[in-house]
Write an enzyme that holds these catalytic residues in place. Structure first.
Site, mmCIF file in Angstrom:
data_model
loop_
_atom_site.group_PDB
_atom_site.id
_atom_site.type_symbol
_atom_site.label_atom_id
_atom_site.label_comp_id
_atom_site.label_asym_id
_atom_site.label_seq_id
_atom_site.Cartn_x
_atom_site.Cartn_y
_atom_site.Cartn_z
ATOM 1 N N SER A 69 41.811 43.425 40.562
ATOM 2 C CA SER A 69 41.584 42.538 39.420
ATOM 3 C C SER A 69 42.860 41.797 39.080
ATOM 4 C CB SER A 69 41.139 43.330 38.173
ATOM 5 O OG SER A 69 40.002 44.111 38.412
ATOM 6 N N ASN A 70 42.696 40.732 38.301
ATOM 7 C CA ASN A 70 43.800 40.047 37.644
ATOM 8 C C ASN A 70 43.583 40.112 36.142
ATOM 9 O OD1 ASN A 70 44.762 39.052 40.188
ATOM 10 N ND2 ASN A 70 43.295 37.371 40.057
#
Length: 752
Positions: free
Chosen positions: A201-202
């Site tokens: 994820s970011n």
């Protein structure tokens, strides 16, 4: 069950949605099928959400239940696979072992009344939909009329909670658990060395100096598209007690990533290790006994039986013996974790038995500020494998890696570390002094306490793109935490680098999106800018190389060179994408061992901007270019193939690119050329995207659930948001009562 469908006119005539006696729940669906569930208490809230989720994903939930009750081989045969690609017999044996342990039932005693009520209501709502519709009339053809579809139980849901907590532990090592057999004994499944499956994820948390006064959060989880770990968007309200909007993983009545009226948060997969491996020294001549401090101990040998459908349709039990110690199951693989006559290996998973994560996410949803959020994380300390990034309406930003981490200090690791470096923490199991310790402030025995785990409050920004906590903010590096949490002073991934560049370039206005600083619209534009770090650093140099050398290592490079010269250098689709797939393949070949890829090497004193530049003077770069041309030719694939032709969902072109290329908006279609009719479905990448601004007048949110609310291909909400994604358009969040009432596609139903 009473089902009342109210018109928009009737809804607008009501001052507020209410329920006589607090019974039942109101489900208001806004555009793209997003349910806003309102009820007077947790049980009725669960009732409404369970009903709404069943309308969209009854078959997927039924499949999850079959998996977790260890009955896949019973219904689908032992050689078929789960949604995530695990062999059915392996899955059944693994989950049956978990079920026989009783760990979930024991952990249930620690759950709050609100958590139990939510689950109880969710089960009731799901089953009410199933009874009303009938299995024979379910809209999804994948399970319509199927004998394996049944009403669900509370235990089914708690098993799902436990499964999610264990993604980076036993759940991801099922085959290693099931395949572990003493030397000479036939393995119940073929040993296969499989890559570790970790979600990614970011996340950005933006504070007042980055936004001009408010707090903002960007959530961009990268989960699998083809299995059951999909997100479902929802808004849950108990007036005066809970009001939270966002997305949760299938099968659990929670918001995992989202916002309330004052706080927004997201998670990214943490680099902290949640498991360790104990290397056992075996008793000579007895491969199922081991030594601890010189004294022999006997492994447990557990008989695990699952029903298996035979070729003639009959069902017969299959029994396997699985081994373990008090720390956990014996594991084996064909590599360094082999079970030999002298050594065996045991998995110890810090999240085994973790159901407390449910109350942890409820506490996060109720937090009113980033300080409240930090206190909730410290109080429960039950997040299972994630960082947290957040911001609030005062303009404060926050990063945290407060979660469940084994108590393995650097001193313990130096004293007890053993075995080959295979990305795992392997400890000497022959010494009792090499077991996990415990901090006084740890909520769970055997884990690091919150005081040892990194966190950061800022008024500018924090971020994480699945690297360690070190550069959550490059101006204030985090250090001093144990190595099991993550490293410091090392090269960051290309995806982390592009994320840091996106923040820096927005703050000084050099990204072309207007005046410096983040607004909600520039945050959205940054997310879908589809920048590619390796292209930004090396595309011009590669084009110059091939233009100067029309023949590279015996290959005519002219067509490929002309294609790259015209390419936009981004992960956008359309005509401008010709060259993107060629670059992806080239980068994977150019970063092979032995090639000095970067022109300017990594500098610990400048970690956010190094390494940089592509070293086209290394002969390996030219060879990689030539090898890419040959690979495309061998696959019958034109070098100027559009990204649209190799990266699509239900025929819809999907923009984005791979993390190793240096892309933020991750879409993980591999870059190995193959005939177009063999290009795989998108396996992994950007799934739920949330951009939220927390203002003093309430939240402003935009979102996209790229693959839609429903896994049913016949549903109108299976790929409706993918069409928005193509155009880089967002769904406007509906949070207040007025916003919900104004939705042009509002549909309302009451379940009581």
């Amino acid at each position: 069950m009473r089902l009342i469908v109210m018109s928009l006119t009737l809804l607008l005539a009501l001052p507020a949605v209410s329920h006589a006696g607090g019974e039942g729940a109101t489900i208001r669906r806004t555009s793209y099928g997003i349910p806003h569930v309102r009820a007077a208490d947790h049980r009725n809230l669960g009732l409404g959400l369970g009903y709404a989720f069943a309308e969209d994903n009854a078959c997927m939930m039924a499949d999850i239940v079959v998996t977790l009750e260890a009955r896949r081989s019973r219904w689908f045969g032992q050689d078929a696979t789960t949604e995530s690609g695990e062999n059915n017999l392996v899955s059944d044996l693994y989950h049956q072992r978990v079920n026989q342990s009783g760990v979930i039932e024991r952990a249930l005693s620690g759950q709050s009344r609100q958590a139990r009520d939510l689950v109880r209501g969710y089960v009731t709502g799901f089953n009410r939909y199933l009874a009303r519709t009938g299995v024979a009339d379910l809209p999804d053809a994948r399970c319509r009329g199927a004998a394996w579809v049944r009403p669900i139980t509370e235990l089914d849901v708690w098993r799902r909670v436990h499964q999610i907590a264990g993604i980076t532990g036993g759940e991801g090592l099922q085959e290693a658990v099931v395949a572990a057999q003493p030397p000479g004994a036939p393995a119940p499944t073929k040993l296969v060395r499989r890559p570790e499956q970790r979600p990614g994820s970011n996340g950005f948390g933006l504070g007042r100096t980055a936004t001009g006064g408010t707090g903002m959060v960007l959530g961009n989880p990268h989960f699998m598209w083809d299995d059951d770990m999909r997100f479902y968007q929802q808004h849950l309200t108990i007036p005066g007690e809970l009001n939270v909007s966002g997305a949760g993983l299938y099968g659990v009545p929670l918001v995992n990533i989202g916002h309330n009226d004052r706080l927004g948060w997201t998670h990214t997969a943490s680099e902290a290790r949640t498991i360790t491996i104990s290397r056992l020294t075996l008793v000579p001549g007895d491969p199922t006994s081991y030594l601890v401090d010189g004294r022999p101990q006997r492994m447990t040998a557990e008989q695990v039986t699952v029903p298996v459908r035979q070729a003639d349709g009959s069902v017969k039990p299959v029994t396997r013996t699985l081994y373990g110690t008090p720390d956990g199951p014996v594991v084996a693989d064909p590599g360094p974790l082999q079970w030999t006559t002298t050594n065996a290996h045991v998995l110890r998973d810090a999240n085994f038995g973790n159901l407390a994560v449910f109350d942890q996410w409820l506490a996060i949803a109720r937090a009113r500020s980033v300080k409240d959020l930090h206190q909730a994380l410290v109080r429960h300390q039950a997040l299972p494998w994630v960082n947290t990034l957040a911001a609030d309406s005062t303009g404060a930003a926050y990063y945290s890696d407060v979660q469940i981490v084994p108590h393995v200090t650097d001193e313990l690791r130096a004293r007890c570390g053993t075995g080959p470096d295979v990305g795992l923490v392997i400890l000497d199991g022959s010494r009792s002094s090499c077991g996990w310790g415990t901090d006084a402030d740890a909520v769970r025995p055997g884990t690091l306490g919150p005081a040892r785990l990194p966190h950061l409050f800022r008024d500018d920004h924090v971020s994480n793109m699945n690297d360690s906590p070190w550069l959550a903010n490059p101006a204030a590096p985090l250090t001093g935490y144990p190595a099991i949490v993550g490293d410091t002073g090392t090269e960051r991934s290309p995806r982390t680098r592009i994320g840091l560049d996106m923040i820096a370039d927005r703050l000084d206005g050099s990204d072309g999106l207007g005046r410096p600083g983040f607004t909600l619209s520039t945050l959205e534009a940054s997310m879908f800018g589809n920048r590619n770090l390796t292209a930004e650093e090396g595309l011009k140099a590669v084009v110059a190389l091939c233009q100067a050398n029309p023949t590279l290592h015996g290959v005519d490079a002219r067509e490929a060179c002309a294609t790259l010269a015209k390419w936009s250098g981004t992960g956008d689709t359309g005509e401008q994408s010709r060259g993107a797939f060629f670059w992806r393949t080239f980068i994977s070949l150019a970063r092979r061992p032995g090639i000095d890829f970067w022109l300017v090497p990594y500098d610990p004193a400048d970690p956010a901007r190094t390494p940089r530049g592509l070293n086209t003077a290394d002969p390996g770069i030219g060879r990689a270019f030539a090898d890419t041309v040959r690979a495309f030719a061998n696959a019958g694939l034109p070098v100027d193939v559009k990204l649209d032709d190799v990266q699509h969902y239900e025929g819809i072109p999907i923009h984005g690119c791979r993390g190793p290329e240096g892309c933020f908006n991750v879409i993980s279609v591999p870059g190995v050329p193959r005939p177009l009719d063999r290009i795989p479905r998108i396996p992994h990448g950007t799934s739920f995207v949330m951009a939220v601004e927390l203002t003093k007048n309430g939240p402003r949110m935009s979102s996209l659930l790229v693959y839609g609310q429903s896994a049913d291909k016949a549903s109108p909400h299976h790929h409706d948001q993918a069409h928005l994604y193509v155009q880089k358009k967002w769904v406007s969040g509906r949070f207040s009562e007025q916003e919900i009432a104004r939705d042009p596609n509002l549909k309302v139903q009451h379940v009581s």
